[in-house]
Motif scaffolding. Sequence first.
Motif, PDB file in Angstrom:
ATOM      1  N   SER A 102       0.834  -1.200   0.000  1.00 26.11           N
ATOM      2  CA  SER A 102       0.000   0.000   0.000  1.00 26.11           C
ATOM      3  C   SER A 102       0.872   1.255   0.000  1.00 26.11           C
ATOM      4  O   SER A 102       0.622   2.226  -0.712  1.00 26.11           O
ATOM      5  N   ASP A 103       1.943   1.197   0.807  1.00 32.37           N
ATOM      6  CA  ASP A 103       2.888   2.307   0.865  1.00 32.37           C
ATOM      7  C   ASP A 103       3.541   2.535  -0.498  1.00 32.37           C
ATOM      8  O   ASP A 103       3.647   3.663  -0.986  1.00 32.37           O
ATOM      9  N   GLY A 104       3.945   1.423  -1.113  1.00 27.98           N
ATOM     10  CA  GLY A 104       4.613   1.495  -2.412  1.00 27.98           C
ATOM     11  C   GLY A 104       3.681   2.030  -3.483  1.00 27.98           C
ATOM     12  O   GLY A 104       4.096   2.776  -4.374  1.00 27.98           O
ATOM     13  N   ALA A 105       2.393   1.648  -3.390  1.00 24.28           N
ATOM     14  CA  ALA A 105       1.447   2.071  -4.416  1.00 24.28           C
ATOM     15  C   ALA A 105       1.222   3.578  -4.352  1.00 24.28           C
ATOM     16  O   ALA A 105       0.851   4.196  -5.342  1.00 24.28           O
ATOM     17  N   GLN A 106       1.476   4.168  -3.182  1.00 21.92           N
ATOM     18  CA  GLN A 106       1.290   5.617  -3.064  1.00 21.92           C
ATOM     19  C   GLN A 106       2.505   6.401  -3.529  1.00 21.92           C
ATOM     20  O   GLN A 106       2.465   7.614  -3.708  1.00 21.92           O
ATOM     21  N   ASN A 107       3.638   5.727  -3.665  1.00 18.40           N
ATOM     22  CA  ASN A 107       4.865   6.387  -4.120  1.00 18.40           C
ATOM     23  C   ASN A 107       5.403   5.675  -5.352  1.00 18.40           C
ATOM     24  O   ASN A 107       6.460   5.065  -5.337  1.00 18.40           O
ATOM     25  N   MET A 108       4.636   5.736  -6.426  1.00 16.51           N
ATOM     26  CA  MET A 108       4.988   4.930  -7.586  1.00 16.51           C
ATOM     27  C   MET A 108       6.300   5.346  -8.233  1.00 16.51           C
ATOM     28  O   MET A 108       6.942   4.555  -8.906  1.00 16.51           O
ATOM     29  N   GLN A 109       6.725   6.618  -8.039  1.00 15.61           N
ATOM     30  CA  GLN A 109       7.991   7.021  -8.675  1.00 15.61           C
ATOM     31  C   GLN A 109       9.168   6.301  -8.046  1.00 15.61           C
ATOM     32  O   GLN A 109      10.173   6.033  -8.698  1.00 15.61           O
ATOM     33  N   ALA A 110       9.027   5.911  -6.751  1.00 17.10           N
ATOM     34  CA  ALA A 110      10.064   5.089  -6.123  1.00 17.10           C
ATOM     35  C   ALA A 110       9.670   3.627  -6.333  1.00 17.10           C
ATOM     36  O   ALA A 110       9.085   2.990  -5.469  1.00 17.10           O
ATOM     37  N   TRP A 111       9.982   3.084  -7.533  1.00 21.98           N
ATOM     38  CA  TRP A 111       9.473   1.771  -7.956  1.00 21.98           C
ATOM     39  C   TRP A 111       9.838   0.647  -7.001  1.00 21.98           C
ATOM     40  O   TRP A 111       9.115  -0.305  -6.845  1.00 21.98           O
ATOM     41  N   TRP A 112      11.007   0.788  -6.322  1.00 24.91           N
ATOM     42  CA  TRP A 112      11.450  -0.323  -5.462  1.00 24.91           C
ATOM     43  C   TRP A 112      10.541  -0.528  -4.252  1.00 24.91           C
ATOM     44  O   TRP A 112      10.459  -1.596  -3.702  1.00 24.91           O
ATOM     45  N   LEU A 113       9.847   0.533  -3.870  1.00 20.44           N
ATOM     46  CA  LEU A 113       8.959   0.420  -2.722  1.00 20.44           C
ATOM     47  C   LEU A 113       7.827  -0.554  -2.987  1.00 20.44           C
ATOM     48  O   LEU A 113       7.353  -1.252  -2.106  1.00 20.44           O
ATOM     49  N   LEU A 114       7.382  -0.602  -4.231  1.00 16.64           N
ATOM     50  CA  LEU A 114       6.303  -1.517  -4.595  1.00 16.64           C
ATOM     51  C   LEU A 114       6.868  -2.861  -5.037  1.00 16.64           C
ATOM     52  O   LEU A 114       6.340  -3.920  -4.689  1.00 16.64           O
ATOM     53  N   LEU A 115       7.971  -2.779  -5.778  1.00 15.53           N
ATOM     54  CA  LEU A 115       8.480  -3.995  -6.420  1.00 15.53           C
ATOM     55  C   LEU A 115       8.890  -5.066  -5.413  1.00 15.53           C
ATOM     56  O   LEU A 115       8.486  -6.224  -5.530  1.00 15.53           O
TER      57      LEU A 115
END
Lengths: 322, 290
Positions: free
Chosen positions: B250-263
């Motif tokens: 959820s955190d990563g989806a809110q900061n999509m420019q920082a791809w590693w957070l979601l990946l």
Amino acid sequence: MKKILEVKNLKVHFELSSGLFKPKKVVHAVDGIDFEVFEGETLGIVGESGCGKSSLARALCGLNKITSGSALFNGIDLAKATAKQWDEVHKQMQFIFQDPVAALDPRMTVAEIIAEPLVTLYPNMKQTEVMEKVFSTMKLVGLSQNQVNRYPQEFSGGQCQRIGIARALILEPKVLICDESVSALDVSIKAQIINLLQELQQKLKLTILFISHDLGVIKHICNRILVMYLGNIMELGAKKTIYSDPLHPYTKALLSAVPVANPELEKAKVIQLLEGELPSPVNPPHGCVFHTRCPLASEACSLSRPTEKIVREHSVSCFKVN
Amino acid sequence: MFVKAKNLNLDTPKTKGFWLSVFSRLARNKLAMTSGCIIVVLTLLCIIVPMFSSVAYDKTDWGQIMQSPSAAHWFGTDSLGRDLFVRCFIGGRITFEIAFAAAFVVLLVGIFYGAIAGYVGGKLDTIMMRIVDVLYGIPFLFFCILLITLFGNSMALSFVAIAAISWLDMSRIVRGQTLSIKHKEFVEAAMISGVSNFKIITRHVIPNLLGIVIVYAALTVPNMIVMSAVLSFFGLGVTEPMTSWGLLISDGAQNMQAWWLLLSPATLMVITLLSFAFLANGLRDALDPR
């Protein structure tokens, strides 16, 4: 001869649930039958599918509830037996099933399967004694000791039936109920199991209730034969007289349907075909249950139910037989 | 079990037991075995990594905000400068904890509830199954929100919520199987042998159910993982600074420019889910060989 089982006006009915507000339907699987079983004999029960022979057998060992009537076994009325009394009954009356493979728990070894009745009904027996019994029973039915730790799926149908017989015999019962016990086996194995049963009967003085639709097998193994149709007894008599001199029209029709091994005789034989279908046991016909298909039926047959009478040493339920 | 022929010192050749032959069939299925190994390795990593890592999962480092993956931070860092590698595995630990615990409760409750309903049958069965039907009618998220408003937000609660909803499926499956086993002749043979109903359930019915139950359990665990992720995604259950895969995603989806957070958390979760699916598949094939 001593009576071992006395069945009086026994009824086994099943209720069909057919919705909340519709009237309940009742299947009259066994509808008031009387007979006796004598010690040491083999009583054959024959009849077409759906005539109630299995329901009768299952009711006698507690798998179906007896609706009314009585069945006296060793002083215990099976219709009113308590759980404790059933344990006593099961020690003396055991059951052999139709499908030998389905009758064995696939997750248990042969030893566990055969020992289960013993361990359950004699909880204080020592482990070594139990195993001794398991081995002696296995020997009795022709299984070898080194098969004791195997699982049922590693055996053939015939061997599985031997395991089933061993499980029934380990309690040293007096009565054995065989419900179509050889129908699922192929012919050569069937012969082996029948011979085994006869051998065991002589050795152990067993009384056998042998249920089958196979008249050939019944002729081979039984002393007396009981013919059932739609939950009622049609005819009951000694094997010889039933086969040579059938009295009831249903017995005649049943016997004429048995194929003869000689092709010329088979061609010449007159098969007495019954008309119509087996009526539903939900609404059995009024009067004699057989009158709808009986070649001899008259008006009187549909009015009242014939009581059994003794004609030439058979007990027959038919108005037309004298 | 209750007869031990093995103790009698007999010359009896041992044959493969049921479970041993299941395992040998499973061992031949490479995909399932690989999946099993991946699950074990991931579980171990989730235990070990947070224990021996040099940085704590909640240690913020203002000089290292939103760093992409590097030698110092293998999975990068988040918006508070926390190391994502440690957070992924502590999140995995929480996710696994909830999933396994819930699966355990589901198995226990589902098996007994279903087996009793199916075996006893009649009115009891009708009543028990109608209760299940009613519980089915309650929407999952609504139920969770209700629990949280009543008892406050906590991790234990999300576990309770998931377990309370998920045993319904299991009980239905078990009941159906029990109905078919109940009419098998070996159960009737046990009745004639005088075995009590409770013992018939534990000795004959449940062991014969286990095959399908194990397969279903292997499919349940990933379900639980997804459910706990869904809850965390909505901010229910696990709360900061503790984390779970759902929260990380959820955190990563809110900061999509920082791809590693979601990946990183998403990849871990996808691998886990796929592994469980393949393992369940392999188990199913191994349990009933055709």
